[in-house]
Design an enzyme around this catalytic site. Structure first.
Site, PDB file in Angstrom:
ATOM      1  N   TYR A   1       0.832  -1.203   0.000  1.00 30.16           N
ATOM      2  CA  TYR A   1       0.000   0.000   0.000  1.00 30.16           C
ATOM      3  C   TYR A   1       0.868   1.254   0.000  1.00 30.16           C
ATOM      4  CZ  TYR A   1      -3.563   3.343   1.460  1.00 30.16           C
ATOM      5  OH  TYR A   1      -4.409   4.426   1.532  1.00 30.16           O
TER       6      TYR A   1
ATOM      7  N   ALA B   1      -8.380   6.923   8.156  1.00 29.52           N
ATOM      8  CA  ALA B   1      -9.714   7.530   8.080  1.00 29.52           C
ATOM      9  C   ALA B   1     -10.784   6.496   8.406  1.00 29.52           C
ATOM     10  CB  ALA B   1      -9.942   8.103   6.688  1.00 29.52           C
TER      11      ALA B   1
END
Length: 272
Positions: A167, A200
């Site tokens: 990622y 988030a």
């Protein structure tokens, strides 16, 4: 007047919403959930005509033009971008937000998984820009300062996070891509920026937490990793995206805006 507090997110004063996107056409990839849906809704509230490009458009905010497409399919992206520009008459703002996650060290993900994540997170943005830039060039001629691409990057591009090798590599590429695109297109009147969210509170993070042996303990650890002591909200990231895309940011290009609760820049002493 204030908006109600959600969880431990402080209430903020409610102000009239600016209509600074009035008459502008916008496209948001990955706009049917999470950060993308929050961006699409805020752009609508500020006067834009908004198209949402997503694999499933079921969660697209009401009032948007829903375009089903996968960012790994170049022809599908081209058709969706062209459809948005045709519907609105011009395309001024692109928010390249579609992305996927990956967990593990460099030992843990097979080549096929590397190809899949890079295809979505990096090449998906390349395909979107490839087909959007010709439309944005035309719009820039008649709307100086109003034309932009804003890409969703991550704190993972600038900070070493455990078990996020794949990622992080993809988001590091997004950061470099943003800077290169900003240099390539600044003289055409197209601004290119990115936002770097911390962790988030999105559906993907929720699914990640659900897979943990102790989801509550994992959420507490993610909260504690950010100096504010909580996850970033999708609305907070959307506010940053829309600021960078707005005419008010007409002098801002080649910028990565951290929306991470201070994670990148602050070094706090342990709480006592």
């Amino acid at each position: 007047m204030t908006r109600p507090t959600e969880g431990n997110v402080p209430a903020v004063p409610a102000h009239p919403v600016a209509r600074d996107f009035e008459g502008l056409g916008a496209l948001v990839t990955g706009g049917a959930s999470g950060i993308g849906a929050a961006v699409a809704a805020l752009l609508l509230a500020r006067g834009a005509r908004v198209a949402v490009l997503d694999r499933s458009t079921a969660g697209a905010p009401a009032g948007t033009l829903a375009l089903a497409a996968d960012v790994t399919d170049d022809e599908a992206v081209r058709r969706a971008v062209d459809a948005a520009a045709a519907e609105f008459g011009a395309l001024h703002t692109v928010v390249s937000n579609a992305g996927t996650g990956a967990v593990g060290t460099v030992l843990d993900n097979a080549d096929d998984e590397w190809r899949r994540v890079l295809d979505v997170n990096v090449m998906g943005m390349v395909r979107t820009a490839r087909h959007a830039v010709p439309h944005l060039r035309r719009a820039a001629a008649g709307a100086p300062g109003c034309v932009s691409i804003t890409q969703t990057c991550s704190i993972a591009a600038t900070a070493g996070l455990p078990e996020r090798a794949l990622y992080s590599a993809s988001k590091g590429a997004v950061l470099s891509l943003t800077l290169a695109m900003a240099a390539d297109h600044v003289r055409e009147g197209i601004r290119v920026n990115c936002v770097n969210p911390g962790t988030a509170d999105t559906p993907w993070v929720g699914r990640l937490l659900d897979q943990a042996p102790d989801p509550e303990a994992e959420r507490a650890a993610l909260n504690a990793r950010q100096p504010t002591g909580r996850l970033v909200t999708a609305d907070e990231v959307a506010a940053a995206v829309v600021h960078l895309a707005s005419p008010a940011a007409s002098a801002v290009t080649g910028t990565a805006l951290a929306v991470d609760g201070g994670m990148q820049g602050l070094r706090l002493r342990p709480a006592t």
